[in-house]
Design a protein around this motif. Structure first.
Motif, PDB file in Angstrom:
ATOM      1  N   GLU A   8       0.943  -1.358   0.187  1.00 49.36           N
ATOM      2  CA  GLU A   8      -0.060  -0.024   0.126  1.00 49.36           C
ATOM      3  C   GLU A   8       0.954   1.296  -0.080  1.00 49.36           C
ATOM      4  OE1 GLU A   8      -3.174   0.072   3.008  1.00 49.36           O
ATOM      5  OE2 GLU A   8      -3.259  -2.221   3.160  1.00 49.36           O
ATOM      6  N   HIS A   9       2.166   1.192   0.155  1.00 52.03           N
ATOM      7  CA  HIS A   9       2.967   2.041   0.286  1.00 52.03           C
ATOM      8  C   HIS A   9       3.867   2.383  -0.810  1.00 52.03           C
ATOM      9  CE1 HIS A   9       1.683   2.846   4.399  1.00 52.03           C
ATOM     10  NE2 HIS A   9       2.023   1.619   4.810  1.00 52.03           N
ATOM     11  N   ASP A  10       4.180   3.675  -1.016  1.00 48.52           N
ATOM     12  CA  ASP A  10       5.053   4.178  -2.283  1.00 48.52           C
ATOM     13  C   ASP A  10       6.673   4.090  -1.778  1.00 48.52           C
ATOM     14  OD1 ASP A  10       6.089   5.180  -4.516  1.00 48.52           O
ATOM     15  OD2 ASP A  10       5.513   7.041  -4.398  1.00 48.52           O
ATOM     16  N   TRP A  11       7.373   2.995  -1.796  1.00 43.17           N
ATOM     17  CA  TRP A  11       8.485   2.956  -0.873  1.00 43.17           C
ATOM     18  C   TRP A  11       9.686   3.697  -1.865  1.00 43.17           C
ATOM     19  CZ3 TRP A  11       9.115   1.345   3.707  1.00 43.17           C
ATOM     20  CH2 TRP A  11       8.084   0.907   4.360  1.00 43.17           C
ATOM     21  N   GLN A  12      10.479   4.527  -0.913  1.00 42.21           N
ATOM     22  CA  GLN A  12      11.517   5.273  -1.614  1.00 42.21           C
ATOM     23  C   GLN A  12      12.899   4.723  -1.215  1.00 42.21           C
ATOM     24  OE1 GLN A  12      10.392   8.226  -3.663  1.00 42.21           O
ATOM     25  NE2 GLN A  12       8.471   7.105  -3.217  1.00 42.21           N
ATOM     26  N   LEU A  13      13.899   4.870  -1.971  1.00 41.83           N
ATOM     27  CA  LEU A  13      15.240   4.487  -1.522  1.00 41.83           C
ATOM     28  C   LEU A  13      16.148   5.365  -1.715  1.00 41.83           C
ATOM     29  CD1 LEU A  13      17.536   2.096  -1.471  1.00 41.83           C
ATOM     30  CD2 LEU A  13      17.836   2.418  -3.849  1.00 41.83           C
ATOM     31  N   GLY A  38       4.191  12.987   7.731  1.00 37.64           N
ATOM     32  CA  GLY A  38       3.414  12.651   6.312  1.00 37.64           C
ATOM     33  C   GLY A  38       4.166  13.477   5.034  1.00 37.64           C
ATOM     34  N   ARG A  39       5.436  13.961   5.624  1.00 31.93           N
ATOM     35  CA  ARG A  39       6.062  14.945   4.305  1.00 31.93           C
ATOM     36  C   ARG A  39       6.858  13.988   3.507  1.00 31.93           C
ATOM     37  NH1 ARG A  39       6.250  18.772   8.884  1.00 31.93           N
ATOM     38  NH2 ARG A  39       8.287  17.350   9.569  1.00 31.93           N
ATOM     39  N   ARG A  40       7.279  12.815   4.065  1.00 29.13           N
ATOM     40  CA  ARG A  40       8.104  11.943   3.067  1.00 29.13           C
ATOM     41  C   ARG A  40       7.337  10.591   3.145  1.00 29.13           C
ATOM     42  NH1 ARG A  40      12.452   9.973   1.353  1.00 29.13           N
ATOM     43  NH2 ARG A  40      13.528  11.955   1.199  1.00 29.13           N
ATOM     44  N   ALA A  41       7.374   9.736   2.027  1.00 25.74           N
ATOM     45  CA  ALA A  41       6.892   8.754   1.697  1.00 25.74           C
ATOM     46  C   ALA A  41       7.824   7.594   2.423  1.00 25.74           C
ATOM     47  CB  ALA A  41       6.915   8.450   0.085  1.00 25.74           C
ATOM     48  N   PRO A  42       7.323   6.601   2.887  1.00 25.83           N
ATOM     49  CA  PRO A  42       8.146   5.407   3.603  1.00 25.83           C
ATOM     50  C   PRO A  42       9.236   5.043   2.763  1.00 25.83           C
ATOM     51  CG  PRO A  42       5.608   4.793   3.714  1.00 25.83           C
ATOM     52  CD  PRO A  42       5.854   6.015   2.762  1.00 25.83           C
ATOM     53  N   THR A  43      10.335   5.225   3.505  1.00 25.87           N
ATOM     54  CA  THR A  43      11.718   4.815   3.168  1.00 25.87           C
ATOM     55  C   THR A  43      12.529   3.923   3.268  1.00 25.87           C
ATOM     56  OG1 THR A  43      11.502   7.519   2.584  1.00 25.87           O
ATOM     57  CG2 THR A  43      13.811   6.446   2.620  1.00 25.87           C
ATOM     58  N   TYR A  98      21.343  -0.393   7.238  1.00 23.72           N
ATOM     59  CA  TYR A  98      20.144   0.114   6.427  1.00 23.72           C
ATOM     60  C   TYR A  98      18.916   0.527   7.326  1.00 23.72           C
ATOM     61  CZ  TYR A  98      17.902  -4.394   6.951  1.00 23.72           C
ATOM     62  OH  TYR A  98      17.692  -5.593   7.160  1.00 23.72           O
ATOM     63  N   SER A  99      18.078   1.531   7.120  1.00 21.40           N
ATOM     64  CA  SER A  99      17.046   1.887   8.078  1.00 21.40           C
ATOM     65  C   SER A  99      15.864   1.799   7.219  1.00 21.40           C
ATOM     66  CB  SER A  99      17.231   3.496   8.243  1.00 21.40           C
ATOM     67  OG  SER A  99      18.330   3.589   9.227  1.00 21.40           O
ATOM     68  N   ILE A 100      14.766   1.517   7.693  1.00 22.02           N
ATOM     69  CA  ILE A 100      13.434   1.541   7.109  1.00 22.02           C
ATOM     70  C   ILE A 100      12.639   2.624   7.951  1.00 22.02           C
ATOM     71  CG2 ILE A 100      11.305   0.360   6.798  1.00 22.02           C
ATOM     72  CD1 ILE A 100      13.080  -2.084   6.323  1.00 22.02           C
ATOM     73  N   TYR A 101      11.985   3.423   7.397  1.00 24.37           N
ATOM     74  CA  TYR A 101      11.129   4.571   7.949  1.00 24.37           C
ATOM     75  C   TYR A 101       9.796   4.157   7.546  1.00 24.37           C
ATOM     76  CZ  TYR A 101      15.787   6.413   7.957  1.00 24.37           C
ATOM     77  OH  TYR A 101      17.188   6.638   8.017  1.00 24.37           O
ATOM     78  N   ALA A 102       8.930   3.902   8.298  1.00 25.71           N
ATOM     79  CA  ALA A 102       7.250   3.518   8.056  1.00 25.71           C
ATOM     80  C   ALA A 102       6.409   4.065   8.692  1.00 25.71           C
ATOM     81  CB  ALA A 102       7.355   1.971   7.824  1.00 25.71           C
ATOM     82  N   PRO A 103       5.342   4.349   7.991  1.00 28.57           N
ATOM     83  CA  PRO A 103       4.088   4.629   9.009  1.00 28.57           C
ATOM     84  C   PRO A 103       3.947   3.696   9.980  1.00 28.57           C
ATOM     85  CG  PRO A 103       3.555   4.707   6.596  1.00 28.57           C
ATOM     86  CD  PRO A 103       4.835   4.195   6.845  1.00 28.57           C
ATOM     87  N   LEU A 104       3.436   4.169  11.224  1.00 28.05           N
ATOM     88  CA  LEU A 104       2.964   3.258  12.151  1.00 28.05           C
ATOM     89  C   LEU A 104       2.164   2.081  12.124  1.00 28.05           C
ATOM     90  CD1 LEU A 104       4.214   3.017  15.075  1.00 28.05           C
ATOM     91  CD2 LEU A 104       2.635   4.317  16.015  1.00 28.05           C
ATOM     92  N   SER A 105       1.283   2.535  11.040  1.00 22.49           N
ATOM     93  CA  SER A 105       0.017   1.745  10.511  1.00 22.49           C
ATOM     94  C   SER A 105       0.841   0.126  10.080  1.00 22.49           C
ATOM     95  CB  SER A 105      -0.649   2.397   9.387  1.00 22.49           C
ATOM     96  OG  SER A 105       0.207   2.440   8.375  1.00 22.49           O
ATOM     97  N   LEU A 106       2.066   0.194   9.596  1.00 23.14           N
ATOM     98  CA  LEU A 106       2.517  -0.926   8.873  1.00 23.14           C
ATOM     99  C   LEU A 106       2.644  -2.045  10.042  1.00 23.14           C
ATOM    100  CD1 LEU A 106       3.657  -2.051   6.418  1.00 23.14           C
ATOM    101  CD2 LEU A 106       5.976  -1.546   7.434  1.00 23.14           C
TER     102      LEU A 106
END
Lengths: 258, 96
Positions: A8-13, A38-43, A98-106
């Motif tokens: 559901e997320h638009d993942w960025q690298l 919400g200023r950055r998409a999940p990354t 590496y790091s993953i930054y995701a919305p808490l909803s995940l």
């Protein structure tokens, strides 16, 4: 709020050139906040290290964990990160981080253990494709039959979850043991006499250069979840530089748990 | 005084402290555990500060539990594990 899925997320690298240790600490804070707001998409951010470092966990005692004199002698910077967990000994060519930054909803509604397993699943898959049978080893490790491959740490903050992982590509165990103080109590339930034996590096297992391992990992993430190439925004980098200078470089923060 | 305890199935919990006039002081809990929000560590240290050095494990654990703000999340650590590390520090200190 119901749980979201990876798809559901638009993942960025973000895969930037080498950056200093304190800036990496700051980028984790800034990018977690940006995703929360919400200023950055999940990354997914793959780190490149500009210099060697010891990264201690948020709640670790500086003097209990690190031989500061030995670290200084070897030119190793000591920094404290924002997440809990244990000390990591970093040498630029020996480590994959590496790091993953995701919305808490995940990870909504998941226990800590379940959310580590969820966040590590893609890398377990990637390791499998590299010929390494690995698994999530609670509480926060990735392991194979030969030993520990990686350590993860998670932090939930506001509306986001930070999940970052350091993997041993290769290791200079002798130097690590000069700098880190690894107590007997820590080793008591691991059943091994030597801290070096606890780590199973990727280099010997895959026979691949570090860059190739990273590329294969990125490919797996992209195939599983989708991944667009992105870069740090100038304002994100500026904010992180400011934080690196005024927080993560400061002794007050590094020695916050003395 | 210094005590360490590897919580079974959890992480390492360390207690550094001093005792003056039979009471704990300069208490510093640390370790490779996970705690959210991170400010909860201060509440834990404060809960132990001034406690009688003769307080047993259950009493120390209760003092910590009572001082934790609502909503604190612990992973790899518990009030009981912290109490064990503190008792170990006290025990080691008495032997020294």
């Amino acid at each position: 709020m119901s749980r979201s899925s990876w798809g559901e997320h638009d993942w960025q690298l973000i895969h930037h050139g080498p950056q200093p240790p304190a800036l990496h600490m700051a980028l984790d804070q800034v990018l977690t906040d940006e995703v929360a707001a919400g200023r950055r998409a999940p990354t997914l951010r793959v780190w490149e290290w500009a210099s060697p470092a010891v990264v201690i966990g948020r709640f670790q005692s500086l003097r209990n964990e690190v031989d500061a004199e030995a670290a200084h002698r070897h030119g190793i910077e000591v920094v404290r990160r924002i997440s809990g967990g244990g000390a990591m000994f970093i040498e630029p060519g020996n480590t994959i981080t590496y790091s993953i930054y995701a919305p808490l909803s995940l990870v909504e509604g998941l226990s800590f253990q379940e959310s580590y397993a969820l966040m590590d699943a893609w890398v377990i898959e990637a390791l499998g494709e590299l010929g390494i049978e690995a698994w999530y080893q609670p509480l926060n490790d990735i392991a194979s039959a030969a030993g520990k491959i990686a350590g993860a740490a998670q932090m939930r903050h506001a509306g986001a979850v930070l999940h970052h992982v350091t993997m041993a590509y290769d290791i200079d165990a002798a130097r690590m043991l000069q700098v880190l103080r690894i107590g007997r109590e820590k080793l008591s339930d691991k059943g091994t006499a030597s801290a070096a034996k606890r780590v199973d590096p990727l280099r010997s297992q895959t026979g691949l250069p570090r860059e190739a391992v990273i590329q294969r990992m990125i490919d797996t993430f992209r195939r599983q979840h989708g991944l667009r190439d992105d870069a740090l925004k100038p304002e994100e980098l500026a904010q992180a530089r400011e934080l690196a200078t005024n927080k993560f470089h400061k002794h007050e923060w590094t020695a916050e748990v003395p | 005084m210094h005590g360490e305890y590897k919580m079974p199935g959890g992480k390492l919990v360390v207690a550094d402290l001093e005792v003056h006039a039979g009471r704990l002081c300069r208490v510093q809990v640390s370790g490779d555990f996970f705690l959210e929000p991170d400010g909860a560590l201060r509440a834990i240290n404060a809960a132990l500060e001034g406690a009688s050095a003769s307080t047993d494990e259950a009493g120390l654990a209760f003092a910590i539990q009572s001082a934790l703000p609502a909503g604190v999340l612990m992973y790899g650590i518990s009030p009981e594990a912290i109490a064990v590390a503190v008792r170990r520090a006290l025990h080691e200190g008495m032997q020294a």
